[in-house]
Each structure stands twice: as C-alpha cells, then as structure tokens.
Design an enzyme around this catalytic site. Structure first.
Site, PDB file in Angstrom:
ATOM      1  N   SER A 140       0.855  -1.198   0.000  1.00 44.25           N
ATOM      2  CA  SER A 140       0.000   0.000   0.000  1.00 44.25           C
ATOM      3  C   SER A 140       0.886   1.241   0.000  1.00 44.25           C
ATOM      4  O   SER A 140       2.063   1.154   0.369  1.00 44.25           O
ATOM      5  CB  SER A 140      -0.861  -0.002   1.273  1.00 44.25           C
ATOM      6  OG  SER A 140      -1.512   1.232   1.451  1.00 44.25           O
ATOM      7  N   TYR A 182      -2.268  -0.160  10.718  1.00 40.77           N
ATOM      8  CA  TYR A 182      -2.393  -0.546   9.304  1.00 40.77           C
ATOM      9  C   TYR A 182      -1.076  -0.241   8.568  1.00 40.77           C
ATOM     10  O   TYR A 182      -0.571  -1.079   7.816  1.00 40.77           O
ATOM     11  CB  TYR A 182      -3.562   0.211   8.660  1.00 40.77           C
ATOM     12  CG  TYR A 182      -3.787  -0.127   7.193  1.00 40.77           C
ATOM     13  CD1 TYR A 182      -4.400  -1.317   6.826  1.00 40.77           C
ATOM     14  CD2 TYR A 182      -3.380   0.740   6.181  1.00 40.77           C
ATOM     15  CE1 TYR A 182      -4.605  -1.633   5.483  1.00 40.77           C
ATOM     16  CE2 TYR A 182      -3.580   0.429   4.843  1.00 40.77           C
ATOM     17  CZ  TYR A 182      -4.201  -0.755   4.495  1.00 40.77           C
ATOM     18  OH  TYR A 182      -4.394  -1.075   3.168  1.00 40.77           O
ATOM     19  N   LYS A 195       1.484  -2.863   6.743  1.00 42.66           N
ATOM     20  CA  LYS A 195       1.830  -2.827   5.310  1.00 42.66           C
ATOM     21  C   LYS A 195       3.333  -2.640   5.109  1.00 42.66           C
ATOM     22  O   LYS A 195       3.887  -3.113   4.117  1.00 42.66           O
ATOM     23  CB  LYS A 195       1.004  -1.746   4.596  1.00 42.66           C
ATOM     24  CG  LYS A 195      -0.488  -2.113   4.469  1.00 42.66           C
ATOM     25  CD  LYS A 195      -0.679  -3.378   3.598  1.00 42.66           C
ATOM     26  CE  LYS A 195      -2.112  -3.821   3.470  1.00 42.66           C
ATOM     27  NZ  LYS A 195      -2.296  -4.998   2.601  1.00 42.66           N
TER      28      LYS A 195
HETATM   29  N1  NAD Z   1      -8.749   0.070  -1.257  1.00 37.89           N
HETATM   30  C1  NAD Z   1      -7.616   0.735  -1.150  1.00 37.89           C
HETATM   31  O1  NAD Z   1      -7.581   1.970  -1.303  1.00 37.89           O
HETATM   32  C2  NAD Z   1      -6.330   0.002  -0.861  1.00 37.89           C
HETATM   33  C3  NAD Z   1      -5.141   0.723  -0.957  1.00 37.89           C
HETATM   34  C4  NAD Z   1      -3.934   0.080  -0.705  1.00 37.89           C
HETATM   35  C5  NAD Z   1      -3.923  -1.259  -0.377  1.00 37.89           C
HETATM   36  N2  NAD Z   1      -5.090  -1.939  -0.267  1.00 37.89           N
HETATM   37  C6  NAD Z   1      -5.004  -3.350   0.090  1.00 37.89           C
HETATM   38  O2  NAD Z   1      -5.566  -4.117  -0.964  1.00 37.89           O
HETATM   39  C7  NAD Z   1      -6.112  -5.332  -0.442  1.00 37.89           C
HETATM   40  C8  NAD Z   1      -7.550  -5.467  -0.866  1.00 37.89           C
HETATM   41  O3  NAD Z   1      -8.246  -4.308  -0.429  1.00 37.89           O
HETATM   42  P1  NAD Z   1      -9.743  -3.961  -0.880  1.00 37.89           P
HETATM   43  O4  NAD Z   1      -9.831  -2.486  -0.914  1.00 37.89           O
HETATM   44  O5  NAD Z   1     -10.136  -4.770  -2.046  1.00 37.89           O
HETATM   45  O6  NAD Z   1     -10.520  -4.447   0.453  1.00 37.89           O
HETATM   46  P2  NAD Z   1     -11.986  -5.022   0.670  1.00 37.89           P
HETATM   47  O7  NAD Z   1     -12.297  -4.812   2.121  1.00 37.89           O
HETATM   48  O8  NAD Z   1     -12.934  -4.470  -0.331  1.00 37.89           O
HETATM   49  O9  NAD Z   1     -11.788  -6.578   0.392  1.00 37.89           O
HETATM   50  C9  NAD Z   1     -10.977  -7.351   1.250  1.00 37.89           C
HETATM   51  C10 NAD Z   1     -11.429  -8.798   1.228  1.00 37.89           C
HETATM   52  O10 NAD Z   1     -10.577  -9.534   2.132  1.00 37.89           O
HETATM   53  C11 NAD Z   1     -11.377 -10.447   2.859  1.00 37.89           C
HETATM   54  N3  NAD Z   1     -10.724 -10.764   4.130  1.00 37.89           N
HETATM   55  C12 NAD Z   1     -10.576  -9.973   5.217  1.00 37.89           C
HETATM   56  N4  NAD Z   1      -9.960 -10.642   6.196  1.00 37.89           N
HETATM   57  C13 NAD Z   1      -9.703 -11.891   5.730  1.00 37.89           C
HETATM   58  C14 NAD Z   1      -9.097 -13.030   6.291  1.00 37.89           C
HETATM   59  N5  NAD Z   1      -8.630 -13.037   7.541  1.00 37.89           N
HETATM   60  N6  NAD Z   1      -8.981 -14.134   5.524  1.00 37.89           N
HETATM   61  C15 NAD Z   1      -9.471 -14.154   4.254  1.00 37.89           C
HETATM   62  N7  NAD Z   1     -10.071 -13.100   3.683  1.00 37.89           N
HETATM   63  C16 NAD Z   1     -10.183 -11.975   4.416  1.00 37.89           C
HETATM   64  C17 NAD Z   1     -12.715  -9.738   3.060  1.00 37.89           C
HETATM   65  O11 NAD Z   1     -13.755 -10.671   3.324  1.00 37.89           O
HETATM   66  C18 NAD Z   1     -12.875  -9.011   1.726  1.00 37.89           C
HETATM   67  O12 NAD Z   1     -13.586  -9.788   0.771  1.00 37.89           O
HETATM   68  C19 NAD Z   1      -5.912  -5.244   1.080  1.00 37.89           C
HETATM   69  O13 NAD Z   1      -4.727  -5.924   1.433  1.00 37.89           O
HETATM   70  C20 NAD Z   1      -5.769  -3.753   1.330  1.00 37.89           C
HETATM   71  O14 NAD Z   1      -5.072  -3.488   2.515  1.00 37.89           O
HETATM   72  C21 NAD Z   1      -6.301  -1.339  -0.512  1.00 37.89           C
END
Ligand code: NAD
Length: 265
Positions: free
Chosen positions: A147, A160, A164
């Site tokens: 991230s 968080y 990361k």
């Molecule tokens: N959305 C953003 O702006 C952003 C930015 C940087 C990084 N990220 C990273 O990208 C990844 C995906 O993010 P997103 O925005 O799609 O999130 P999201 O919350 O929309 O989806 C995350 C998914 O992970 C699943 N999950 C959570 N805990 C879990 C566990 N213990 N075991 C299995 N599954 C689990 C949830 O059920 C969900 O379906 C994450 O690692 C997040 O930290 C997101």
C-alpha cells in the site's frame, strides 16, 4: 494467448474489491483462478458468476473459504486448488483489513487484528505457497498486496501502516530466502482504490472525529494524486497480471507502486 494462459493462480481477499478484480483479469488472460476469501457465501457467488468468463478464455475457476490467519485453512485452500488445477504457479496474498483509530487511541486489540490479517496472514500465505512450489519442483511466484501506507506512516491508521510496512519486509525476506528454489516474491502498492474497504474507512474516520461528512476523507487524502482521480480496481490489474506472468520472471523482492503518482519513492 493471454499473458497468463495455462497458469494456475490463487487470489485471497477475492470476494470483492481489488482481489476480485485481480482474479477476473487473470481469467480474462487464460489463467485458472481460485477465488479465496473468508466470506464463504460471497466468494462462492463470485466464482459462480465467473464460470463463463473462465471457460471463454480457456481457464478454470474454483473457490475456497479461508481465514488467512489460520495455517490449516491456508493449507486446505492450496490443497483444494492443486486438486482442481493439478498445480499452482502463482499465489496472491491480497486479503487485508483496516480499522482507523486516532494515534493515541489505537489499542492492542486493533493492532493484533490488523497485524494478524495483514502481517501474519501474508507470512503464512507465503510459506505455504512456497512449500507447494518446492513440492512441485519449482518455479513459483508470490505476489503480496502492500500500500502507499507501506511507504509513509499516516496518523489515523498507525497499525495498518505498520502492517503494510511488514508486507514490504516480508517480500524482501521471502525473495532472499526463496530465490534458491526459483521462487520470486514481489508486491504492488495501491494508493486510494474505490472499494468497500474505503467506504468502511470513510465511515470509521467520521466516527472517530477525523472527518465530518461522507467522502471528505477520501477527497482530502487523494487531493495530491497526479493522475487527478482515485483508482478503480481495474486500474490495478494490468500490473498484477504482469506480476503473475513470465514477463516479470527477472523481478524479485520489489514493490511496484500503482497509486496514480501519489507517493514518489
Ligand atoms: N482500497 C484501497 O484503497 C487500498 C489501498 C492500498 C492497499 N489496499 C489493500 O488491498 C487489499 C484489498 O483491499 P480492498 O480495498 O479490495 O478491500 P476489501 O475490504 O474491499 O476486500 C478485502 C477482502 O478480504 C477479505 N478478508 C478480510 N480478512 C480476511 C481473512 N482473515 N482471511 C481471508 N479473507 C479476508 C474480506 O472478506 C474481503 O472480501 C488489502 O490488502 C488492502 O489493505 C487497498
């Protein structure tokens, strides 16, 4: 021929958001994909809705219910994928969580929850993927979701950010240890991506007094994006499919920023 034709992949956190988009983009270029998530019902529905997409491009689709913090469940997810596809070539450790708290209020519970999924979950996923690649005689690819929060510390999401940064160091440690088995470890770092995670973060930031109206936090946080807009999950997938493909075979230990020019490091 797609860039990942014939490659068998697992994507965690694939019931929605970035993980779902990663899986669908892999299917579009001919890969087999196991959509894995702890939300059993939703991930089953996502896999079912992608049956046609998979067969149209020459791949297969399956799904697994997994809590990435539980090693036995991660092993079962890998075992299931191998039983369906015959092998695994790429594992995306993408499942992640966030729960903003003001810096002085962040609790042990908040730390343990976030570090558990984002840090420990990533390490277990890497270890179990690597063991499977070694059993197969290599090679293999591990791709971790970092991230912009793994490049800078932000005040309302300290655990968080720490989790990361942990993903970056795990990527480097894994790359150093696993190169001898012909296994590469890379990662990518999204900026602000419009997913359900951000909708929840937005609500949480209002509830802790860090913002006043819906959408404010995202607007303020992303005002410096050089591309002038936040990302959609599909903005991420050109790079993630590249990281799953043979085109990235000479890359390891690296994190690719995909943030529209938000963090220039
Ligand atoms: N959305 C953003 O702006 C952003 C930015 C940087 C990084 N990220 C990273 O990208 C990844 C995906 O993010 P997103 O925005 O799609 O999130 P999201 O919350 O929309 O989806 C995350 C998914 O992970 C699943 N999950 C959570 N805990 C879990 C566990 N213990 N075991 C299995 N599954 C689990 C949830 O059920 C969900 O379906 C994450 O690692 C997040 O930290 C997101």
């Amino acid at each position: 021929m797609g860039r990942v034709s014939g490659r068998s992949c697992i994507v965690t956190g694939a019931a929605q958001g970035i993980g779902r988009a990663i899986g669908e983009a892999l299917l579009d270029e001919g890969a087999d994909v196991c959509f894995a998530d702890m939300n059993a019902e939703k991930v089953a529905a996502v896999a079912a809705s992608n049956e046609g997409r998979a067969s149209g491009a020459g791949g297969m689709v399956t799904h697994a219910t997994v809590n990435v913090t539980d090693r036995a469940q991660v092993q079962a997810m890998i075992g299931h994928s191998v039983s369906v596809f015959g092998k695994i070539d790429v594992v995306f450790n993408n499942a992640g969580v966030n729960k903003p708290m003001n810096f002085l209020d962040a609790t042990e519970e908040n730390w343990n929850f976030i570090m558990g999924v984002n840090g420990l979950g990533c390490m277990i996923g890497m270890q179990e993927a690597a063991k499977q690649f070694i059993r197969q005689g290599g090679p293999g690819k591990i791709v971790n979701t970092a991230s912009i929060a793994s490049r800078q510390g932000f005040d309302n999401v300290a655990p968080y950010c720490a989790s990361k940064w942990a993903v970056v160091s795990l990527t480097q440690s894994g790359a150093r240890d696993l190169a001898k088995h012909d296994i590469t470890v890379t990662g990518f770092a999204p900026g602000v991506v419009a997913t359900e995670m951000w909708e929840e973060v937005d609500r949480d930031l209002m509830s802790i007094g860090a913002s006043e109206r819906p959408g404010q936090a995202m607007e303020e946080f992303s005002s410096e994006i050089l591309k002038g807009r936040v990302a959609q999950p599909q903005d991420i997938t050109g790079t993630t499919t590249f990281l799953a493909s043979r085109d990235s075979d000479y890359m390891t230990g690296q994190i690719v920023m995909i943030d529209g020019g938000m963090t220039l490091v």
